[in-house]
Scaffold this active site. Structure first.
Site, mmCIF file in Angstrom:
data_model
loop_
_atom_site.group_PDB
_atom_site.id
_atom_site.type_symbol
_atom_site.label_atom_id
_atom_site.label_comp_id
_atom_site.label_asym_id
_atom_site.label_seq_id
_atom_site.Cartn_x
_atom_site.Cartn_y
_atom_site.Cartn_z
ATOM 1 N N GLU A 1 0.782 -1.230 0.000
ATOM 2 C CA GLU A 1 0.000 0.000 0.000
ATOM 3 C C GLU A 1 0.818 1.286 0.000
ATOM 4 O OE1 GLU A 1 -2.689 -0.494 3.272
ATOM 5 O OE2 GLU A 1 -3.801 -2.051 2.219
ATOM 6 N N GLU B 1 -6.072 -8.816 -0.200
ATOM 7 C CA GLU B 1 -6.696 -8.565 1.088
ATOM 8 C C GLU B 1 -8.202 -8.498 0.924
ATOM 9 O OE1 GLU B 1 -6.373 -4.774 4.058
ATOM 10 O OE2 GLU B 1 -4.544 -5.595 3.251
#
Ligand SMILES: *[C@@H]1O[C@H](CO)[C@@H](O)[C@H](O)[C@H]1NC(C)=O
Ligand SMILES: *[C@@H]1O[C@H](CO)[C@@H](O)[C@H](O)[C@H]1NC(C)=O
Ligand SMILES: CC(=O)N[C@H]1CO[C@H](CO)[C@@H](O)[C@@H]1O
Length: 385
Positions: A211, A319
């Site tokens: 991220e 995720e």
């Protein structure tokens, strides 16, 4: 800026940008960038969430109105090549550098890995902290901390020794030692060095950066693209040529909308997939056990799937997490089915396993008593193995 990361105002799929400090409670900062708010989740866990989050998911298309299929009615699907969990622990306690093993951070338990392999899963994403792997004294191109590296490798080798795949995940949000990583040459060297440690292990997957969301918006896409490319170059230059590489964009799943970030990535071995993250609660943050609806999984992935298909790219849902309740179980079934029918998603990984999640953490899949094990796991994950 290490402990609490400002999330983009995009309320799509933000994932925990957090420091977890087991047993000590949240001790990190509580200041977030404009437009986001620090949200306390539990004693271990706080994060910056978009302050203006609403119950909608902005521009993700919401065209599906039929109920998602269940696994038994999910026809003509292709199984994921990679399916598993995140094994959190080594990146915990990121307010304490280097921190103490067993107090600030921990490596995943072999018994947990055994449990998932026993269930039929074959993928583990194993986050680590760059500041522990390559200590600030030497910088990101400097020497490894041999103890941390060897503990980490032990976990990786344990996983791959079971025949499963392990994703090497620098869990740093493109920030190292308090500063944004912006040098492509240094980042490339870091990856050449790190991949060199794993190049002879064909079951390793390189996850370029978790991220990278804090890259300034003005340069985000170009820089993400350069940094991702540098990592790919670095990994291949190490001699690690057979392994899959996962690249992540700058705005969680929103990244797929900026095809420029990924479209241009060159890999002579043509083995790169785009990693995205997706939660099913109202603001997409993965902090609430209530799902927006039983169809939200299909809806939130629809545009990404179309984009992957149109651009002939492979996706990896690194995720996904939701509460273990009826709506969410149906929603996760819908997401899994749609992904497997699309033919463009090669893997998925549940958020999250790891020895230190609190007992009441609503997406925990850590055996023996993770909250999603009794219902979500058998009803919406195992059927897609
Ligand atoms: C599944 O694929 C087969 C063969 O391509 C096709 O005949 C059938 O209609 C498909 N079923 C569904 C539900 O799409
Ligand atoms: C979770 O979301 C539901 C539905 O939007 C809301 O009623 C509830 O208060 C939320 N719980 C927390 C802890 O925010
Ligand atoms: C791909 C994925 O799910 N990654 C998550 C693994 O666990 C850590 C928790 O420490 C998350 O922050 C990652 O996003």
């Amino acid at each position: 800026m290490k402990t609490l990361l400002a999330l983009a105002t995009l309320a799509i799929a933000v994932s925990p940008a957090v420091a977890q400090n087991p047993g000590q409670g949240w001790t990190g900062g509580t200041t977030c960038a404009a437009g986001s708010t620090c949200v306390y989740s539990n004693p271990y866990y706080s994060q910056c969430l978009p302050g203006t989050a609403t119950t909608t998911t902005s521009s993700i298309a919401t065209t599906t109105s039929t109920a998602p299929p269940t696994s038994s009615s999910c026809a003509n699907r292709t199984k994921f090549k990679f399916f598993g969990v995140n094994e959190s622990g080594a990146e915990f306690g990121n307010t304490v550098i280097p921190g103490t093993l067993g107090k600030d951070y921990i490596f995943p338990a072999p018994s947990s890995i055994d449990y998932f392999v026993g269930q039929g899963f074959n993928f583990f994403r194993v986050p680590f902290l760059m500041e522990r792997m390559v200590p600030p004294a030497g910088g990101i191109t400097g020497p490894f901390d041999s103890t941390y590296l060897s503990n980490y490798m032990e976990t990786i080798n344990y996983i791959t020794g079971k025949g499963a795949y392990a994703a090497i995940d620098p869990h740093n949000y493109m920030i190292y030692n308090g500063a944004d990583i912006s040098s492509t040459s240094e980042f490339q060297t870091f990856w050449t060095n790190l991949a060199g440690q794993f190049k002879s292990n064909p079951n390793v997957i390189f996850d370029v950066m978790n991220e990278p969301n804090t890259i300034p918006a003005s340069t985000a896409f170009a820089l993400a693209s350069y940094l991702n490319q540098a990592a790919v170059n670095g990994i291949r230059a190490s001699g690690a040529t057979s392994q899959l590489i996962l690249v992540e964009g700058t705005s969680w799943t929103g990244a797929w909308r900026n095809s420029a970030v990924f479209g241009a990535i060159q890999d002579p071995y043509n083995n790169v997939a785009i990693e995205m993250h997706q939660y099913l609660d109202s603001d997409g943050s993965g902090t609430n056990a209530t799902c927006v609806s039983s169809t939200i999984g299909v809806e939130r992935l629809a545009d990404a799937t179309t984009w992957l298909q149109a651009n002939n790219l492979k996706g990896f849902l690194g995720e996904i997490g939701a509460g273990s309740n009826a709506d969410c179980i149906t929603a996760v079934n819908g997401a899994m089915c749609a992904m497997q029918q699309s033919g463009v998603w090669i893997g998925a990984s549940w958020w999250a396993a790891g020895p230190w999640w609190p007992a009441d953490y609503f997406t925990s899949i850590e055996p023996p008593s993770g909250l999603i094990i009794p219902e979500m796991l058998p009803q919406a994950l195992l059927p897609y193995l």
